[in-house]
Enzyme design. Structure first.
Site, PDB file in Angstrom:
ATOM      1  N   GLY A 110       2.516  -6.609  -3.712  1.00 34.54           N
ATOM      2  CA  GLY A 110       2.004  -5.842  -2.573  1.00 34.54           C
ATOM      3  C   GLY A 110       0.583  -5.331  -2.798  1.00 34.54           C
ATOM      4  CD  GLU A 113       2.187  -9.248  -0.149  1.00 34.37           C
ATOM      5  OE1 GLU A 113       2.800  -8.313  -0.694  1.00 34.37           O
ATOM      6  OE2 GLU A 113       2.736 -10.056   0.616  1.00 34.37           O
ATOM      7  CD  GLU A 133       5.076 -10.729  -4.526  1.00 34.73           C
ATOM      8  OE1 GLU A 133       4.491 -11.610  -5.181  1.00 34.73           O
ATOM      9  OE2 GLU A 133       4.488  -9.934  -3.774  1.00 34.73           O
TER      10      GLU A 133
END
Ligand code: DAK
Length: 259
Positions: A110, A113, A133
């Site tokens: 994240g 991201e 991930e």
């Protein structure tokens, strides 16, 4: 909202957002994500801030979603979490504010991201970047499978997504994932220098350019060019256009006003 994990400092048209959960490497639990969302809303409503520098306290930028919290989620919780993450990142991308990621350390999952949802990314040479991930038996949930290939190409994106390997800041620079790499001490000064330059420009043009680049990348070329023409026409009814051209002719710096 009482913010504990995200600190916002405003200095004129430049804001600094510091992820401040260093004991967990600034991992994004629901509370931290909600606080980040709240900060983004505040900046959007502020109307005066033009650039926001996003960085992390300690040795991480953001080490990803909070794995400990995610381990207790069922599919419905996961849906809520993914929707919330997407909404936060989309609001940064569609914002009038320019987001500059100052990647001080780990930008994983994240965190990577969020970096990709920023407009510009600068990394310390200590940073490690990746989408690990797959090592947890999941895949990115905040747009990573879509933003990464758009930024660096499908094959390179698939290598990172499928191996889960983290890369250095230099490698990220080579791939076009960050704009530049600095010594750790030079990271925030470099981010502030870019923010200062952008903050001296027309706020209207800042938001027009963000929209054209972001929207244009996801539509066909003909429509994207039409989009540019429509914004070009709109530019000619702004005071900033008059001021910018007048200042050039009068050999002085422009004083942009439109917001
Ligand atoms: N979550 C929770 N805690 C974390 C964390 C994380 N992502 N990363 C680090 N921590 C915690 C560690 O557990 C440790 O806590 P204590 O054990 O002290 O209580 C503390 O931060 C310090 O970490 P380390 O001791 O591990 O520090 P090291 O320097 O040894 O290692 C590291 C640093 C970054 C290499 C390591 O911490 C690490 O591998 N962290 C995990 C990185 C990672 O896998 N990130 C991706 C997370 S997954 C979705 C929505 C969202 C997402 C996916 C799907 N849907 C809803 C569908 C997003 C997923 C992710 O981001």
């Amino acid at each position: 909202m009482d913010r504990q994990n995200v600190v916002l400092i405003k200095e004129g048209p430049i804001a600094t957002i510091k992820m401040n959960r260093p004991d967990a490497l600034n991992a994004l639990n629901l509370q931290t994500l909600a606080e980040l969302s709240d900060v983004i809303d505040e900046l959007e409503k502020d109307g005066f801030v033009k650039c926001a520098i996003l960085t992390g306290e300690g040795k991480a930028f953001i080490a990803g979603a909070d794995i400990k919290q995610m381990s207790g989620m069922d599919p419905m919780d996961a849906k809520k979490f993914a929707r919330m993450g997407h909404a936060v990142l989309d609001s940064m991308e569609s914002s009038k504010v320019v987001y500059i990621a100052a990647v001080n350390g780990f930008a994983l999952g994240g965190g990577c991201e969020i970096m990709m949802a920023c407009d510009i990314a600068i990394a310390s040479n200590k940073a490690k970047i990746g989408q690990p991930e797959i090592n947890l038996g999941i895949h990115p949930g905040f747009g990573g499978t879509q933003r990464l290939p758009r930024l660096i190409g499908r094959m390179r994106a698939k290598e990172l997504l499928l191996t889960g390997d983290n890369i250095t800041a230099d490698e990220a620079y080579r791939l076009g994932l960050v704009n530049r790499v600095t010594e750790p001490d030079a990271l925030l000064p470099a981010a502030r220098e870019i923010a200062g330059k952008i903050a001296s420009k027309s706020a209207v043009q800042i938001s027009f350019i963000k929209t054209m680049v972001n929207k244009g990348a996801d539509i066909d070329l003909m429509s994207a060019k039409e989009l540019e023409i429509s914004y070009f026409i709109a530019s000619f009814s702004t005071e900033d256009r008059s001021e910018g051209m007048k200042a050039f002719i009068e050999k002085r710096r422009p004083d942009f006003k439109d917001r």
